[in-house]
Design a protein around this motif. Structure first.
Motif, PDB file in Angstrom:
ATOM      1  N   THR A   1       3.990 -11.893   7.981  1.00  0.00           N
ATOM      2  CA  THR A   1       2.974 -12.158   8.997  1.00  0.00           C
ATOM      3  C   THR A   1       3.476 -13.197   9.997  1.00  0.00           C
ATOM      4  O   THR A   1       4.094 -14.193   9.595  1.00  0.00           O
ATOM      5  CB  THR A   1       1.706 -12.703   8.316  1.00  0.00           C
ATOM      6  N   VAL A   2       3.258 -12.946  11.277  1.00  0.00           N
ATOM      7  CA  VAL A   2       3.612 -13.933  12.305  1.00  0.00           C
ATOM      8  C   VAL A   2       2.409 -14.125  13.227  1.00  0.00           C
ATOM      9  O   VAL A   2       1.541 -13.258  13.314  1.00  0.00           O
ATOM     10  CB  VAL A   2       4.852 -13.513  13.136  1.00  0.00           C
ATOM     11  N   SER A   3       2.395 -15.254  13.911  1.00  0.00           N
ATOM     12  CA  SER A   3       1.225 -15.565  14.749  1.00  0.00           C
ATOM     13  C   SER A   3       1.438 -15.194  16.203  1.00  0.00           C
ATOM     14  O   SER A   3       0.487 -14.854  16.915  1.00  0.00           O
ATOM     15  CB  SER A   3       0.905 -17.061  14.681  1.00  0.00           C
ATOM     16  N   THR A   4       2.676 -15.286  16.676  1.00  0.00           N
ATOM     17  CA  THR A   4       2.897 -15.122  18.122  1.00  0.00           C
ATOM     18  C   THR A   4       4.093 -14.208  18.386  1.00  0.00           C
ATOM     19  O   THR A   4       4.940 -13.981  17.510  1.00  0.00           O
ATOM     20  CB  THR A   4       3.222 -16.479  18.775  1.00  0.00           C
TER      21      THR A   4
ATOM     22  N   ALA B   1       0.102 -13.664   2.956  1.00  0.00           N
ATOM     23  CA  ALA B   1      -0.999 -13.252   3.831  1.00  0.00           C
ATOM     24  C   ALA B   1      -1.146 -11.734   3.871  1.00  0.00           C
ATOM     25  O   ALA B   1      -2.255 -11.192   3.778  1.00  0.00           O
ATOM     26  CB  ALA B   1      -0.775 -13.804   5.238  1.00  0.00           C
ATOM     27  N   SER B   2      -0.037 -11.026   3.994  1.00  0.00           N
ATOM     28  CA  SER B   2      -0.132  -9.560   4.055  1.00  0.00           C
ATOM     29  C   SER B   2      -0.456  -8.980   2.685  1.00  0.00           C
ATOM     30  O   SER B   2      -1.207  -8.001   2.563  1.00  0.00           O
ATOM     31  CB  SER B   2       1.160  -8.955   4.615  1.00  0.00           C
ATOM     32  N   LYS B   3       0.077  -9.613   1.641  1.00  0.00           N
ATOM     33  CA  LYS B   3      -0.174  -9.096   0.295  1.00  0.00           C
ATOM     34  C   LYS B   3      -1.669  -9.174  -0.052  1.00  0.00           C
ATOM     35  O   LYS B   3      -2.232  -8.240  -0.664  1.00  0.00           O
ATOM     36  CB  LYS B   3       0.643  -9.890  -0.730  1.00  0.00           C
ATOM     37  N   ALA B   4      -2.291 -10.247   0.376  1.00  0.00           N
ATOM     38  CA  ALA B   4      -3.710 -10.443   0.059  1.00  0.00           C
ATOM     39  C   ALA B   4      -4.575  -9.321   0.625  1.00  0.00           C
ATOM     40  O   ALA B   4      -5.563  -8.900   0.021  1.00  0.00           O
ATOM     41  CB  ALA B   4      -4.175 -11.796   0.598  1.00  0.00           C
ATOM     42  N   ILE B   5      -4.160  -8.808   1.779  1.00  0.00           N
ATOM     43  CA  ILE B   5      -4.964  -7.784   2.461  1.00  0.00           C
ATOM     44  C   ILE B   5      -4.883  -6.444   1.751  1.00  0.00           C
ATOM     45  O   ILE B   5      -5.854  -5.684   1.713  1.00  0.00           O
ATOM     46  CB  ILE B   5      -4.467  -7.600   3.914  1.00  0.00           C
ATOM     47  N   ILE B   6      -3.708  -6.099   1.226  1.00  0.00           N
ATOM     48  CA  ILE B   6      -3.488  -4.714   0.793  1.00  0.00           C
ATOM     49  C   ILE B   6      -3.344  -4.576  -0.711  1.00  0.00           C
ATOM     50  O   ILE B   6      -2.942  -3.518  -1.207  1.00  0.00           O
ATOM     51  CB  ILE B   6      -2.228  -4.124   1.483  1.00  0.00           C
ATOM     52  N   SER B   7      -3.709  -5.634  -1.421  1.00  0.00           N
ATOM     53  CA  SER B   7      -3.460  -5.595  -2.867  1.00  0.00           C
ATOM     54  C   SER B   7      -4.272  -4.502  -3.563  1.00  0.00           C
ATOM     55  O   SER B   7      -3.965  -4.129  -4.697  1.00  0.00           O
ATOM     56  CB  SER B   7      -3.777  -6.955  -3.480  1.00  0.00           C
ATOM     57  N   ASN B   8      -5.275  -3.993  -2.877  1.00  0.00           N
ATOM     58  CA  ASN B   8      -6.129  -2.985  -3.528  1.00  0.00           C
ATOM     59  C   ASN B   8      -5.747  -1.543  -3.209  1.00  0.00           C
ATOM     60  O   ASN B   8      -6.486  -0.614  -3.534  1.00  0.00           O
ATOM     61  CB  ASN B   8      -7.590  -3.215  -3.125  1.00  0.00           C
ATOM     62  N   ILE B   9      -4.606  -1.308  -2.543  1.00  0.00           N
ATOM     63  CA  ILE B   9      -4.207   0.077  -2.278  1.00  0.00           C
ATOM     64  C   ILE B   9      -3.846   0.738  -3.603  1.00  0.00           C
ATOM     65  O   ILE B   9      -2.947   0.273  -4.308  1.00  0.00           O
ATOM     66  CB  ILE B   9      -2.996   0.153  -1.326  1.00  0.00           C
ATOM     67  N   PRO B  10      -4.538   1.843  -3.931  1.00  0.00           N
ATOM     68  CA  PRO B  10      -4.294   2.450  -5.248  1.00  0.00           C
ATOM     69  C   PRO B  10      -2.871   3.009  -5.353  1.00  0.00           C
ATOM     70  O   PRO B  10      -2.378   3.650  -4.441  1.00  0.00           O
ATOM     71  CB  PRO B  10      -5.331   3.574  -5.324  1.00  0.00           C
ATOM     72  N   GLY B  11      -2.225   2.705  -6.466  1.00  0.00           N
ATOM     73  CA  GLY B  11      -0.900   3.278  -6.741  1.00  0.00           C
ATOM     74  C   GLY B  11       0.238   2.682  -5.949  1.00  0.00           C
ATOM     75  O   GLY B  11       1.371   3.143  -6.053  1.00  0.00           O
ATOM     76  N   ALA B  12      -0.033   1.668  -5.151  1.00  0.00           N
ATOM     77  CA  ALA B  12       1.019   1.112  -4.304  1.00  0.00           C
ATOM     78  C   ALA B  12       1.925   0.181  -5.096  1.00  0.00           C
ATOM     79  O   ALA B  12       1.491  -0.475  -6.034  1.00  0.00           O
ATOM     80  CB  ALA B  12       0.395   0.350  -3.143  1.00  0.00           C
ATOM     81  N   SER B  13       3.210   0.177  -4.717  1.00  0.00           N
ATOM     82  CA  SER B  13       4.146  -0.788  -5.299  1.00  0.00           C
ATOM     83  C   SER B  13       4.237  -1.968  -4.343  1.00  0.00           C
ATOM     84  O   SER B  13       4.878  -1.897  -3.299  1.00  0.00           O
ATOM     85  CB  SER B  13       5.516  -0.126  -5.494  1.00  0.00           C
ATOM     86  N   ILE B  14       3.588  -3.042  -4.706  1.00  0.00           N
ATOM     87  CA  ILE B  14       3.539  -4.205  -3.821  1.00  0.00           C
ATOM     88  C   ILE B  14       3.928  -5.442  -4.619  1.00  0.00           C
ATOM     89  O   ILE B  14       3.368  -5.698  -5.690  1.00  0.00           O
ATOM     90  CB  ILE B  14       2.117  -4.404  -3.247  1.00  0.00           C
ATOM     91  N   ARG B  15       4.901  -6.173  -4.121  1.00  0.00           N
ATOM     92  CA  ARG B  15       5.223  -7.420  -4.797  1.00  0.00           C
ATOM     93  C   ARG B  15       5.565  -8.514  -3.793  1.00  0.00           C
ATOM     94  O   ARG B  15       5.640  -8.247  -2.588  1.00  0.00           O
ATOM     95  CB  ARG B  15       6.342  -7.236  -5.818  1.00  0.00           C
ATOM     96  N   ASP B  16       5.713  -9.721  -4.287  1.00  0.00           N
ATOM     97  CA  ASP B  16       5.988 -10.840  -3.389  1.00  0.00           C
ATOM     98  C   ASP B  16       7.391 -10.730  -2.796  1.00  0.00           C
ATOM     99  O   ASP B  16       8.365 -10.435  -3.500  1.00  0.00           O
ATOM    100  CB  ASP B  16       5.888 -12.170  -4.167  1.00  0.00           C
ATOM    101  N   ALA B  17       7.462 -10.986  -1.508  1.00  0.00           N
ATOM    102  CA  ALA B  17       8.767 -10.999  -0.859  1.00  0.00           C
ATOM    103  C   ALA B  17       9.488 -12.294  -1.180  1.00  0.00           C
ATOM    104  O   ALA B  17       8.864 -13.357  -1.278  1.00  0.00           O
ATOM    105  CB  ALA B  17       8.597 -10.866   0.650  1.00  0.00           C
TER     106      ALA B  17
END
Lengths: 445, 445
Positions: free
Chosen positions: A332-335, A298-314
């Motif tokens: 991501t948590v709901s409550t 859920a969090s990865k989907a939001i920020i995948s377009n940050i230029p130059g960022a190192s983002i991978r699946d936890a």
């Protein structure tokens, strides 16, 4: 102080015997001893730094062979700018702290001429086990002397020359003071840690100063209480009502101001409703500061377009990992309940924070998160004895009894009860016929 | 509250999870729960006493066969005059004690809008292991509820019927309160003590309530901190300057007012110069009260002519023995140092007293004797939570950390640090160029 090759059992027994006399030394004597040690170390600067250089040379060779980490070599170096001066100043700083011994904590009149007092006193015998940093010897010997505790110090192999040099100076300095000779024992024999850890009759508290692995080994290997923490898996829970700019400041500080510190944040929990509002700027700021993010879907989907960022699946393991580097796990948590449950299950009960504008949520978070520090809108890196204003730090404890969180000198004391009476027989007191009731009047102190 | 046949690990995990919610219950909810429990037990009096009678019948048979001690049978009996009423009143007494949770112990302004607080909080999960006394269930469940701790209770085999009866009542009563269901777990399975003692991930503190053997076994068998004491070898040092009449009163009280108590005196040290002055009257008074004396040669020579006295030679082992009966070991010493060394070596660090008119000696004795209680001209039997004015007693601890001596409700709490901030980055604070210094202002609370 003595550099001993005695058996661990004999060293511990001697330290215990010395601790009884040490327990009644006035503060003036303990402070004078610290000044004597300070002067002696200052005078021996060149010899000690030469010994340290010999340790360093061996360590650099070992590092070149890959047998030792560069980080360890760096910690070993007493010649680094300011380190020697800081070590010496630290002794005087400890001298100037309030005396933790003999503080009256409670005074009750049980009856006329029968007064109960609770008074702080030294714990007894400390066992300090440390690794590479040679300045810890001076620091921890100062803390022990100041708090009236006997101490057994066991250094790491890499710092042997430095250890012996500093120890010899402190040792001969203490001979000119009121501190009993066996009160500070320096154990230089190689393989005595396990035997020292078995001396639970004589040693009252173990304080490890070193890596997580050292602390974990010690906690697993002794019946003596251990003051410290193995892991520092700190978490920040970012909610949708957090101040957007503030959240950037606090999270970036908590992750990047000293990534190798135990109070740095390792997991960011994001409220689902914050994913599209506060979170993207926080993630972008982290990425801009070189932080690699390990995100849930859920969090990865939001920020995948940050230029130059190192983002991978936890991975699942990422949420149980103390990275000690510029890496952060994001989930991501709901409550609020889900956030609290995650922290209490995956965290290390060190320091955790909530970022929110909701005061009721913040208070519930602080009450239910089972950690030494529970913060509202603050960086986890506030968790530190100097920052808390304690003047010194013995360590940071994640224990549930005695001392928790950053521990100052007070953590090296316990209390005893003193009763001053007039030979009263207790059998005459109580609530029945002809009995004298206890007065139980609180008295000033 | 639930009577569980779950595995010890599952019970401990459930208790831990419940402890987080329990930690934020307001005092009103915890006190209301105590009232509900009190009413339910009062209403179930006949059923519980009938169950207790069944335990007693089995125990009396076992005692007749020699398999159980009469003392244990006596402790089991809830029908003894006043015992039931005391148990019920005890619950209301605990309710009326000051709330130990949420007390602010320190408040520091680190900076504007960055406030550090140290606040008392529950420890988490307690494991209570007790033997015969069934009223301990109500007592300790009350203490746990009052202090916001989850608890796992494990009773002794002899009190099974009483345990189940009381537990069932408390259990269904708590279902009508705000206390989470798994917060109080009652383990009835037989051989689960060892497995419970292995749950150091979930259980934070063990409190044994029973014989020395039970406590010693538990201390040897777990990595979880244990609050309690195995032995109570208390000593009185009788000096030549003690008030002669007062010395008789204090020593006779310390030995005879309740010989089976842990705070009764077991060894009398006599200053050599007191042998011919204060000591003979003390010895005669002890003998007149039925105390058997086990003397070293010097003291025996002095009092061998007391008519009707039971006097024999002390063995070395007598000075390491908790007699728990009308027997006292007597030893002559020459100096205060010798007395202190004897006590610190042979005593159990529980409670020790000096009888003297010399204030300096008394202060040195109180500072150097390494015991939870160090008394001047007082009976060791003062050492008791009710007598100290704590309102209740969780136990008496000879530990050197956390809680020492008689432990009240405070011993079931620890503290956490709360920080309320405004998103400040710590990197901007310090003493260097352009840094903001920490304010470290003590605030009122």
């Amino acid at each position: 102080m003595s550099l001993t090759n005695a058996s661990p059992e004999a060293a511990a027994r001697a330290a215990k015997a010395a601790s009884f006399a040490l327990a009644s030394l006035p503060a003036a004597d303990r402070n004078a001893a610290l000044e004597t040690v300070h002067r002696a170390l200052a005078a021996a600067r060149d010899d000690i730094l030469a010994a340290n250089a010999r340790d360093l040379e061996l360590a650099r060779k070992a590092a070149a062979d890959g047998a030792l980490s560069e980080a360890l070599v760096s910690r070993l170096d007493l010649g680094k700018t300011g380190k020697w001066e800081d070590m010496l100043q630290g002794i005087l700083d400890v001298r100037d702290l309030e005396d933790p011994v003999g503080k009256i904590q409670m005074r009750t009149k049980l009856d006329d001429d029968l007064i109960l007092e609770r008074v702080s006193c030294p714990i007894g015998v400390l066992l300090i086990i440390f690794e590479a940093r040679p300045e810890v010897i001076a620091n921890i010997a100062s803390l022990a002397i100041k708090s009236g505790n006997a101490a057994i110090l066991k250094g790491g192999r890499e710092s042997t020359e430095s250890f012996v040099a500093i120890s010899t100076v402190i040792s001969s300095a203490l001979e000119r003071t009121a501190i009993p000779n066996a009160a500070i024992q320096l154990v230089t024999t190689r393989d005595s840690v396990a035997q020292l850890l078995a001396q639970d009759r004589h040693i009252d508290l173990v304080i490890p100063r070193g890596s997580n692995e050292l602390v974990r080994y010690i906690k697993e290997s002794t019946k003596i209480p251990v003051l410290g923490h193995a892991d520092g898996i700190c978490t920040i829970y970012l909610t949708a009502t957090a101040d957007p700019r503030g959240a950037v400041d606090a999270v970036v500080d908590a992750k990047t101001s000293y990534p190798a510190a135990c109070n740095s944040v390792e997991t960011l929990l994001v409220q689902d409703t914050a994913l599209l509002t506060v979170f993207p700027d926080v993630a972008a700021a982290l990425a801009a500061n070189g932080v690699a993010l390990r995100c849930d879907p859920a969090s990865k989907a939001i920020i995948s377009n940050i230029p130059g960022a190192s983002i991978r699946d936890a991975t699942a393991a990422d949420f149980d990992t103390e990275f000690l580097s510029l890496t952060l796990a994001v989930k991501t948590v709901s409550t609020l309940d889900e956030a609290i449950a995650h922290i209490n299950t995956h965290g290390s009960h060190h320091t955790d924070a909530i970022l929110t504008s909701d005061a009721a949520d913040a208070e519930r978070f602080m009450n239910q998160v089972d950690s030494a520090g529970a913060y509202w809108n603050a960086s986890t890196r506030v968790a530190d004895g100097m920052r808390y204003g304690f003047g010194t730090e013995v360590g940071i404890s994640t224990n549930k009894i005695h001392a928790r969180g950053p521990v100052g000198l007070e953590g090296l004391t316990i209390y005893k009860y003193k009763v001053r009476g007039n030979y009263q027989a207790t059998a005459g007191y109580g609530n029945g016929d002809g009995k004298t009731p206890w007065k139980h009047e609180k008295m000033s102190f």
